[in-house]
Write a protein that holds these residues in place. Structure first.
Motif, PDB file in Angstrom:
ATOM      1  N   ARG A  11      -8.563  -2.295   1.122  1.00 23.58           N
ATOM      2  CA  ARG A  11      -9.012  -1.023   0.276  1.00 23.58           C
ATOM      3  C   ARG A  11      -9.756  -0.697  -0.776  1.00 23.58           C
ATOM      4  O   ARG A  11     -10.230   0.079  -0.524  1.00 23.58           O
ATOM      5  CB  ARG A  11      -7.559  -0.574  -0.128  1.00 23.58           C
ATOM      6  N   LEU A  18      -3.451  -6.305   2.232  1.00 21.70           N
ATOM      7  CA  LEU A  18      -1.462  -6.180   1.722  1.00 21.70           C
ATOM      8  C   LEU A  18      -0.631  -7.500   1.819  1.00 21.70           C
ATOM      9  O   LEU A  18      -0.522  -8.113   2.850  1.00 21.70           O
ATOM     10  CB  LEU A  18      -1.275  -4.765   1.550  1.00 21.70           C
ATOM     11  N   THR A  75       4.549  -4.522  -6.488  1.00 18.14           N
ATOM     12  CA  THR A  75       3.712  -4.492  -6.542  1.00 18.14           C
ATOM     13  C   THR A  75       2.761  -4.645  -5.050  1.00 18.14           C
ATOM     14  O   THR A  75       3.327  -6.471  -5.156  1.00 18.14           O
ATOM     15  CB  THR A  75       2.521  -3.762  -7.407  1.00 18.14           C
ATOM     16  N   LEU A  76       2.164  -4.360  -4.775  1.00 21.10           N
ATOM     17  CA  LEU A  76       0.883  -4.809  -3.835  1.00 21.10           C
ATOM     18  C   LEU A  76      -0.055  -5.586  -3.592  1.00 21.10           C
ATOM     19  O   LEU A  76      -0.886  -4.916  -5.062  1.00 21.10           O
ATOM     20  CB  LEU A  76       0.169  -3.650  -2.652  1.00 21.10           C
ATOM     21  N   TRP A  77      -0.014  -6.682  -3.565  1.00 12.49           N
ATOM     22  CA  TRP A  77      -1.709  -7.761  -4.245  1.00 12.49           C
ATOM     23  C   TRP A  77      -2.222  -8.286  -2.503  1.00 12.49           C
ATOM     24  O   TRP A  77      -2.364  -7.954  -1.542  1.00 12.49           O
ATOM     25  CB  TRP A  77      -1.114  -8.908  -4.524  1.00 12.49           C
ATOM     26  N   GLY A  78      -3.644  -8.371  -3.172  1.00 10.40           N
ATOM     27  CA  GLY A  78      -4.488  -8.332  -2.554  1.00 10.40           C
ATOM     28  C   GLY A  78      -6.318  -9.258  -2.574  1.00 10.40           C
ATOM     29  O   GLY A  78      -7.165  -8.990  -2.201  1.00 10.40           O
ATOM     30  N   PRO A  90      -5.320  -3.285  -9.618  1.00 13.50           N
ATOM     31  CA  PRO A  90      -4.748  -2.691  -8.875  1.00 13.50           C
ATOM     32  C   PRO A  90      -5.083  -0.799  -9.102  1.00 13.50           C
ATOM     33  O   PRO A  90      -5.216  -0.437 -10.460  1.00 13.50           O
ATOM     34  CB  PRO A  90      -3.356  -2.857  -9.660  1.00 13.50           C
ATOM     35  N   ALA A 102      -2.460  -1.516  -5.947  1.00 12.38           N
ATOM     36  CA  ALA A 102      -2.407  -2.025  -5.026  1.00 12.38           C
ATOM     37  C   ALA A 102      -3.793  -2.705  -5.392  1.00 12.38           C
ATOM     38  O   ALA A 102      -4.655  -2.451  -5.387  1.00 12.38           O
ATOM     39  CB  ALA A 102      -2.624  -2.263  -3.589  1.00 12.38           C
ATOM     40  N   SER A 103      -3.797  -4.228  -5.374  1.00 11.66           N
ATOM     41  CA  SER A 103      -4.925  -5.029  -6.395  1.00 11.66           C
ATOM     42  C   SER A 103      -5.480  -5.968  -4.688  1.00 11.66           C
ATOM     43  O   SER A 103      -6.285  -7.039  -4.055  1.00 11.66           O
ATOM     44  CB  SER A 103      -4.285  -6.237  -6.878  1.00 11.66           C
ATOM     45  N   SER A 104      -5.944  -4.771  -4.038  1.00 14.23           N
ATOM     46  CA  SER A 104      -6.385  -5.022  -2.418  1.00 14.23           C
ATOM     47  C   SER A 104      -7.692  -4.724  -2.057  1.00 14.23           C
ATOM     48  O   SER A 104      -8.774  -3.863  -2.562  1.00 14.23           O
ATOM     49  CB  SER A 104      -5.452  -4.165  -1.095  1.00 14.23           C
ATOM     50  N   TRP A 110       3.325  -9.251  -0.436  1.00 17.27           N
ATOM     51  CA  TRP A 110       3.936  -8.005  -1.191  1.00 17.27           C
ATOM     52  C   TRP A 110       3.946  -8.808  -2.322  1.00 17.27           C
ATOM     53  O   TRP A 110       3.785 -10.185  -2.102  1.00 17.27           O
ATOM     54  CB  TRP A 110       5.855  -8.288  -0.905  1.00 17.27           C
ATOM     55  N   HIS A 165       7.911  -9.957   2.046  1.00 13.96           N
ATOM     56  CA  HIS A 165       7.926  -8.183   1.782  1.00 13.96           C
ATOM     57  C   HIS A 165       9.713  -7.535   2.467  1.00 13.96           C
ATOM     58  O   HIS A 165       9.764  -8.374   3.344  1.00 13.96           O
ATOM     59  CB  HIS A 165       6.899  -7.758   2.276  1.00 13.96           C
TER      60      HIS A 165
END
Length: 792
Positions: free
Chosen positions: A606, A508, A515-518, A537, A601-603, A510, A454
């Motif tokens: 979230r 989250l 993009t943001l992964w999760g 995402p 984000a694939s969070s 990086w 990140h």
């Protein structure tokens, strides 16, 4: 003897067994551990080693035994010799809770240490919290200021006494002393400090208590007014408070305690244990708002036991700080920082060298699993798996939240205690202080650093700056790859083992695509990984604001799944639709249309926030990270949820490319990129919650109980992820799944996922000795860096 062998009564044990076997020689501490020089028959020497391996002291752990011939002369008999200096290669033992023998002595009126708040022996008491150097001797601890009286000195020098070389040994004649003072002026209070503190707490006061590794804030847990006052003064909106009870019987008045949970509560680590709050008595809801569990611990020190002995009720015992700041440890700092929170301070004159917070444990599927690793566990090392032979010394700096760092040295991974969230300046300062402390304690001189990728993590920036300044190699490790590597290392998976399917579900991290992964399913080993699947995402409107305000995630998920005007028309009667309509949706729509501050984000975190908001849990704002998700889990575990059917998620190939840093080809994936009987490309798969949202809104409109909806979401997500992972495992020829990431501290999600995977015949690896959250991240970073460096 190397391992946890200093400060735990190891030398007296050697002395006792050697004398039983009529051996000549000596035992001493040195920089490498415990050195035994011994002369006698080969059979007697072999018996000494065998008995030490079979009967070590309770807090000891032998990692390895090195043998070599001794050609010097030894006097007759066996003695304990003075410590020798050298390059330290042993470890500092974690702080240990009050042992039964010392507790009995404490409560015996005729005993020399009756009611003495600093009673300890080689099997209990402070270690990491008071140490300033190694070898671990009194002169290198904060007890150096207290000269032993003749009675304590005799115990200290007597190998047959349980206080032989107990470095924190003390008594009322020569040891630390308690004092009770009124804040903010630190005005001394008359009378017995413990008796008066108990009386004040009973009357509704808040008392700052100086514990092993920092100050704690105590109040009567049954007094709703006192609890509310503490929450208001501490500025702790919704985060649960820890509790301390006199004994297990008192805890059982409020919670169910099974055998595994009782064993953890009574262990030398004595952590906070998260227990189901379904006892015959209740505590104020403000202790753990919206949750179905309470965090209880037993008295960890003589001071705590004496304070609780005459109180027929539990105490709130939370960290002594303003919310998110580090615990106060220094007396002057306490007087300044806690004066606006506590009414009184129960303090003493033994300094705290190192801040150590309370550990937190939850028993899931019958196994104790750490949620926060600190007092009682850190800095105990984890031995590296086979294949990591003599790796270079590496420092891994961990993440941003729930920060820890990790030192690799002599085939061991030494993880720091929990150090908090580095976003807070005081926490970051404490993090850097501990880096220097561990460097000196373990004589650690890294040749490489490992850090998260990140670009904005403070730990990663520090690593980049230090690598440039000192000419060290820097290995940047993708966040979710580090999670999976930490799980592999904790479970002892060899370096040369085949890759696993790694499931990393968190807030989250990086991603390699910027993009943001999760919500990740990876084919991974220590050296690399391929991203095989992820959650769909979804934009985070407002960026970081979306992590604080769940309604933003709900709106983003709903508008990705379908058209907002259509939703307003079809579900106009739903309160959440009306509440969303009152938000600044036109602004959010413009942000989404222009791609301004709406990072995709694939969070998993979230997604949990969005579902919680749909059930009007923390709709506008959550008090702290994970608040909405924890309340959603509690709701899903409540009565009325058992008959819920799992919601359906769609799983399909994505047009996006895989992200891969897997060296060579992963097993089971042919060179032409095709696999399986149908030769369809493996590709990146997406787990899409869109069908779940349609069903969830229909259930809300039909007035299905919220508990059933929450349970259906948990089961549906577990089913979708497990099915995807199983399918990918079969196609890649993999038989092992590794589970990691903060969302897998959710017991319902973890158990449902692990049950489904094991039912499919797959081996499941998971965390127990380390947290699944970012508290274990540094071990994974260190393992990945070591694998790369060992591989050239």
């Amino acid at each position: 003897m190397r391992g946890r062998v200093q400060g735990v009564g190891f030398r007296p044990t050697v002395w006792r067994i050697a004398r039983d076997l009529r051996l000549d020689g000596e035992v001493l501490n040195d920089g490498g551990g415990v050195l035994i020089r011994v002369s006698g028959s080969a059979a007697a020497i072999a018996a000494l080693v065998a008995r030490l391996e079979r009967e070590p002291p309770p807090l000891a752990r032998i990692d390895c035994i090195e043998r070599r011939p001794f050609t010097g002369r030894l006097p007759p008999g066996f003695r304990i010799a003075a410590s020798e200096a050298g390059a330290p290669a042993t470890e500092i033992a974690p702080d240990a809770a009050l042992c039964p023998a010392c507790a009995a002595e404490l409560l015996t009126p005729a005993a020399r240490r009756s009611r003495y708040a600093f009673t300890n022996c080689t099997q209990c008491g402070p270690r990491l919290a008071i140490v300033r150097g190694i070898p671990y001797d009194r002169s290198r601890t904060t007890m150096a200021a207290f000269r032993l009286c003749p009675a304590c000195a005799a115990e200290y020098e007597n190998p047959a006494d349980r206080r032989f070389h107990a470095e924190a040994i003390a008594c009322p004649a020569c040891g630390p002393r308690l004092a009770l003072a009124r804040l903010p002026e630190l005005t001394p209070c008359a009378g017995d400090p413990i008796v008066e503190a108990a009386r004040l707490i009973n009357d509704g006061a808040i008392v700052a208590v100086k514990g092993i590794g920092g100050y704690q804030l105590a109040c009567d847990a049954t007094n709703a007014g006192a609890v509310a006052k503490l929450r208001r003064r501490k500025r702790r909106d919704g985060k649960p408070f820890a509790l301390m009870a006199r004994d297990i019987a008192m805890i059982r008045r409020y919670c169910t305690v099974d055998g595994a949970e009782e064993a953890v509560l009574r262990s030398p680590a004595a952590p906070i244990v998260l227990l189901r709050a379904d006892g015959r008595e209740t505590l104020p809801a403000s202790i753990a708002p919206g949750l179905d569990r309470l965090g209880f611990m037993l008295p960890t020190t003589p001071l705590h036991l004496l304070l609780l002995r005459d109180l027929d009720r539990p105490l709130v015992m939370t960290s002594g700080n303003l919310s998110d700041e580090p615990q106060a440890t220094d007396d002057a700092d306490m007087a300044q920082r806690l004066a606006g929170i506590a009414d009184y301070a129960l303090t003493h004159d033994r300094d705290i060298a190192n801040r150590v917070d309370d550990s937190v444990v939850r028993v899931v599927r019958g196994q104790a699993r750490l949620v926060r690793r600190a007092r009682g566990y850190a800095p105990a090392p984890i031995m590296l798996p086979p294949g990591f032979d003599n790796p270079p010394e590496i420092l891994a700096l961990g993440g941003e939240l729930k920060a820890t760092f990790c030192l690799l040295k002599d085939g061991r991974a030494i993880l720091s205690q929990h150090l908090g969230d580095l976003e807070h300046p005081a926490a970051f300062d404490d993090y850097k202080t501990n880096l220097a402390l561990y460097r000196d304690l373990f004589v650690h001189r890294p040749t490489a650093l490992a850090a998260d990728r990140h670009p904005e993590y403070l730990s990663a920036k520090l690593a980049r700056d230090r690598a440039a300044a000192e000419g060290l190699r820097l290995v940047e490790v993708q966040h979710h790859h580090a999670h999976i590597a930490a799980c592999l290392a904790e479970n002892g998976r060899p370096l040369a083992a085949a890759p696993v399917i790694g499931i990393a579900l968190d807030g989250l991290g990086w991603g390699d695509d910027g993009t943001l992964w999760g919500g990740e399913v990876l084919l991974a080993d220590y050296r690399g990984y391929t991203r095989l699947a992820c959650l769909m995402p979804v934009a985070m409107p407002g960026g970081a604001a979306a992590a604080r305000e769940p309604w933003r995630n709900l709106y983003a998920h709903l508008t990705r799944a379908t058209d907002w005007p259509e939703l307003e028309q079809r579900f106009a009667v739903l309160p959440i639709i009306k509440r969303l309509a009152a938000k600044p949706l036109a602004t959010i729509d413009r942000m989404l249309a222009r791609g301004i501050n709406v990072p995709p984000a694939s969070s998993t975190g979230r997604l949990f926030d969005a579902v919680a908001a749909a059930l009007e849990i923390c709709f506008d704002r959550q008090a702290n990270e994970g608040d909405a998700a924890m309340r959603l889990e509690a709701l899903a575990a409540s009565p009325g949820a058992q008959s819920a059917d799992p919601y359906t998620f769609a799983v399909y190939p994505s047009a996006a490319p895989q992200n891969s840093i897997m060296p060579g080809l992963a097993p089971g994936i042919p060179a032409d990129g095709r696999d399986g009987p149908g030769h369809d490309a493996l590709g990146l798969h997406v787990i899409d919650p869109a069908p779940m949202w349609e069903a969830l809104l229909r259930d809300l409109a039909r007035a299905v109980p919220p508990a059933a909806i929450a349970a259906g979401f948990h089961e549906g997500l577990a089913a979708a992820v497990a099915t995807t992972a199983e399918r990918l495992a079969r196609r890649c020829g993999v038989d092992t799944i590794a589970l990691s990431g903060g969302c897998l501290q959710n017991a319902l999600l973890f158990a449902a996922l692990a049950d489904r995977l094991e039912a499919a015949g797959l081996t499941v690896l998971s965390h127990a000795r380390l947290p699944a959250n970012d508290g274990g991240l540094a071990l994974g970073q260190a393992a990945v860096a070591a694998a790369q460096l060992i591989g050239g």
